[in-house]
Design a protein around this motif. Structure first.
Motif, mmCIF file in Angstrom:
data_model
loop_
_atom_site.group_PDB
_atom_site.id
_atom_site.type_symbol
_atom_site.label_atom_id
_atom_site.label_comp_id
_atom_site.label_asym_id
_atom_site.label_seq_id
_atom_site.Cartn_x
_atom_site.Cartn_y
_atom_site.Cartn_z
ATOM 1 N N PHE A 43 -15.843 49.830 19.627
ATOM 2 C CA PHE A 43 -16.091 50.665 20.470
ATOM 3 C C PHE A 43 -15.427 50.884 21.923
ATOM 4 O O PHE A 43 -14.996 49.475 22.470
ATOM 5 N N SER A 44 -14.577 52.228 22.544
ATOM 6 C CA SER A 44 -13.277 52.082 23.092
ATOM 7 C C SER A 44 -13.815 51.140 24.500
ATOM 8 O O SER A 44 -12.596 50.120 24.831
ATOM 9 N N LYS A 45 -15.004 51.106 24.834
ATOM 10 C CA LYS A 45 -14.592 49.958 26.307
ATOM 11 C C LYS A 45 -14.965 48.801 26.405
ATOM 12 O O LYS A 45 -14.750 48.706 27.337
ATOM 13 N N GLY A 46 -15.575 48.175 25.138
ATOM 14 C CA GLY A 46 -15.561 47.062 24.745
ATOM 15 C C GLY A 46 -14.973 45.613 24.466
ATOM 16 O O GLY A 46 -14.062 46.277 24.203
ATOM 17 N N HIS A 47 -14.596 45.234 24.123
ATOM 18 C CA HIS A 47 -14.241 43.944 24.641
ATOM 19 C C HIS A 47 -13.845 42.615 23.060
ATOM 20 O O HIS A 47 -13.754 41.781 22.607
ATOM 21 N N TRP A 48 -14.274 43.802 21.566
ATOM 22 C CA TRP A 48 -14.946 43.087 20.843
ATOM 23 C C TRP A 48 -14.828 44.138 20.163
ATOM 24 O O TRP A 48 -14.378 45.349 20.033
ATOM 25 N N LEU A 49 -14.626 43.790 19.064
ATOM 26 C CA LEU A 49 -13.716 44.581 17.777
ATOM 27 C C LEU A 49 -15.277 44.334 16.534
ATOM 28 O O LEU A 49 -15.722 42.675 16.049
ATOM 29 N N SER A 50 -15.526 45.242 15.637
ATOM 30 C CA SER A 50 -16.851 44.912 14.829
ATOM 31 C C SER A 50 -15.911 45.338 13.167
ATOM 32 O O SER A 50 -15.569 45.895 12.879
ATOM 33 N N VAL A 51 -15.297 44.226 12.229
ATOM 34 C CA VAL A 51 -14.817 43.766 11.569
ATOM 35 C C VAL A 51 -15.645 44.015 10.215
ATOM 36 O O VAL A 51 -16.787 43.355 10.603
ATOM 37 N N TYR A 52 -15.276 44.955 9.448
ATOM 38 C CA TYR A 52 -15.894 45.035 8.130
ATOM 39 C C TYR A 52 -16.170 43.834 7.792
ATOM 40 O O TYR A 52 -14.609 43.440 7.193
ATOM 41 N N ARG A 53 -17.182 43.199 7.405
ATOM 42 C CA ARG A 53 -16.938 41.866 6.915
ATOM 43 C C ARG A 53 -16.406 41.484 5.514
ATOM 44 O O ARG A 53 -15.892 40.692 4.782
ATOM 45 N N ASP A 54 -16.673 42.854 4.329
ATOM 46 C CA ASP A 54 -15.804 42.563 3.029
ATOM 47 C C ASP A 54 -14.405 42.563 3.359
ATOM 48 O O ASP A 54 -13.715 41.931 2.716
ATOM 49 N N ARG A 55 -13.816 42.964 4.924
ATOM 50 C CA ARG A 55 -12.273 42.627 4.492
ATOM 51 C C ARG A 55 -11.302 41.536 4.807
ATOM 52 O O ARG A 55 -10.809 41.235 4.783
ATOM 53 N N LEU A 56 -12.643 40.358 4.944
ATOM 54 C CA LEU A 56 -12.643 39.196 5.747
ATOM 55 C C LEU A 56 -12.758 38.076 4.366
ATOM 56 O O LEU A 56 -13.274 37.545 3.876
ATOM 57 N N ALA A 57 -11.338 37.346 3.963
ATOM 58 C CA ALA A 57 -11.609 35.828 2.907
ATOM 59 C C ALA A 57 -12.984 34.607 3.809
ATOM 60 O O ALA A 57 -12.111 34.878 5.092
ATOM 61 N N GLY A 58 -13.283 34.557 3.488
ATOM 62 C CA GLY A 58 -14.061 33.266 3.938
ATOM 63 C C GLY A 58 -15.450 33.491 5.346
ATOM 64 O O GLY A 58 -15.033 33.276 6.070
ATOM 65 N N ALA A 59 -15.165 34.862 5.281
ATOM 66 C CA ALA A 59 -16.240 35.502 5.657
ATOM 67 C C ALA A 59 -17.379 34.962 6.337
ATOM 68 O O ALA A 59 -18.336 34.483 5.255
ATOM 69 N N PRO A 60 -18.404 34.328 7.823
ATOM 70 C CA PRO A 60 -19.174 33.961 7.912
ATOM 71 C C PRO A 60 -20.540 34.576 7.376
ATOM 72 O O PRO A 60 -20.591 36.269 6.998
ATOM 73 N N PRO A 61 -21.062 34.032 7.421
ATOM 74 C CA PRO A 61 -22.721 34.420 6.838
ATOM 75 C C PRO A 61 -23.453 35.495 7.621
ATOM 76 O O PRO A 61 -23.563 35.116 8.898
ATOM 77 N N LEU A 62 -23.779 36.399 7.765
ATOM 78 C CA LEU A 62 -24.767 37.482 8.029
ATOM 79 C C LEU A 62 -25.553 36.170 9.316
ATOM 80 O O LEU A 62 -26.236 35.063 8.925
ATOM 81 N N ASP A 63 -25.905 36.822 10.211
ATOM 82 C CA ASP A 63 -26.891 36.130 11.362
ATOM 83 C C ASP A 63 -27.707 37.121 11.739
ATOM 84 O O ASP A 63 -29.655 36.425 11.979
ATOM 85 N N MET A 64 -27.712 38.124 11.519
ATOM 86 C CA MET A 64 -29.224 38.626 11.859
ATOM 87 C C MET A 64 -28.936 40.355 11.041
ATOM 88 O O MET A 64 -27.350 40.703 11.078
ATOM 89 N N ARG A 65 -30.238 40.575 10.852
ATOM 90 C CA ARG A 65 -30.004 42.853 11.081
ATOM 91 C C ARG A 65 -30.393 43.363 11.935
ATOM 92 O O ARG A 65 -31.070 43.374 12.794
ATOM 93 N N VAL A 66 -29.765 44.735 12.527
ATOM 94 C CA VAL A 66 -30.099 45.039 13.500
ATOM 95 C C VAL A 66 -29.962 46.550 13.150
ATOM 96 O O VAL A 66 -29.754 47.331 12.387
ATOM 97 N N MET A 67 -30.923 47.203 14.450
ATOM 98 C CA MET A 67 -31.264 48.864 14.150
ATOM 99 C C MET A 67 -31.034 48.989 12.788
ATOM 100 O O MET A 67 -31.759 50.241 12.638
ATOM 101 N N THR A 68 -32.839 47.908 12.747
ATOM 102 C CA THR A 68 -33.413 48.329 11.515
ATOM 103 C C THR A 68 -34.491 49.512 11.151
ATOM 104 O O THR A 68 -35.011 50.045 10.300
ATOM 105 N N ARG A 69 -34.788 49.669 12.580
ATOM 106 C CA ARG A 69 -35.713 51.401 12.647
ATOM 107 C C ARG A 69 -35.134 52.312 12.503
ATOM 108 O O ARG A 69 -35.493 53.193 11.720
ATOM 109 N N ASP A 70 -33.673 52.083 11.965
ATOM 110 C CA ASP A 70 -33.024 53.049 11.882
ATOM 111 C C ASP A 70 -32.822 53.695 9.590
ATOM 112 O O ASP A 70 -31.782 54.185 9.303
ATOM 113 N N ARG A 71 -33.024 52.402 9.324
ATOM 114 C CA ARG A 71 -32.965 51.897 7.917
ATOM 115 C C ARG A 71 -33.563 52.997 7.158
ATOM 116 O O ARG A 71 -34.405 54.192 7.589
ATOM 117 N N ARG A 72 -32.766 53.614 5.746
ATOM 118 C CA ARG A 72 -33.775 54.094 4.832
ATOM 119 C C ARG A 72 -34.451 54.368 4.398
ATOM 120 O O ARG A 72 -35.832 53.242 4.240
#
Length: 156
Positions: free
Chosen positions: A85-114
């Motif tokens: 997000f261009s004005k944000g202070h964080w990056l959302s790194v695609y989890r599969d790109r990380l070795a030893g990625a932490p487990p998921l904490d939550m699911r968000v925006m589920t109202r838009d799910r298929r």
């Protein structure tokens, strides 16, 4: 990446689903979307991430020319690397790109799910970005002195 991530989430927003489908169409690209349409991310402060090498191989993809978010793909293998997000202070790194990625904490925006996707109750499922989600982002921004730096080694 250094330090503890802000959080690890699976996003079901319409933009993530649309962008994921487009990135997956690139030649040889690995999967971006989970079987249920979610996109898994690890959110990390920008000041705790740097691109050590290969920054010249990264290419941005935006859903529209003026979109405030860009998804960045490694052109050598068409792997989705992160969402910014261009004005944000964080990056959302695609989890599969990380070795030893932490487990998921939550699911968000589920109202838009298929249609037809039923989510398990193994973690919190939020229809939008929850208060907990927003609080963690705010807490990280406070810790950064309300700065939104760039990422060392990356083109803006």
């Amino acid at each position: 990446m250094t330090g503890t991530p802000i959080m690890s989430v699976s996003s079901y927003c319409a933009s993530c689903q649309k962008a994921g489908a487009l990135i997956e169409q690139l030649a040889g690209a690995p999967r971006v979307l989970g079987a249920d349409g979610g996109t898994d991310f690890v959110l990390q402060r920008k000041d705790r991430i740097r691109c050590a090498k290969g920054g010249d191989q990264l290419e941005e993809h935006r859903l529209t020319p003026g979109a405030p978010t860009r998804r960045v793909v490694a052109t050598c293998c068409n792997s989705a690397m992160f969402l910014e997000f261009s004005k944000g202070h964080w990056l959302s790194v695609y989890r599969d790109r990380l070795a030893g990625a932490p487990p998921l904490d939550m699911r968000v925006m589920t109202r838009d799910r298929r249609d037809g996707v039923v989510l398990s109750d193994d973690m919190p499922n939020y229809a939008t970005h929850s208060g907990k989600f927003m609080w963690r982002l705010l807490r990280a921004w406070i810790a950064m002195g309300f700065r939104a730096p760039g990422v060392a080694g990356l083109r803006s």
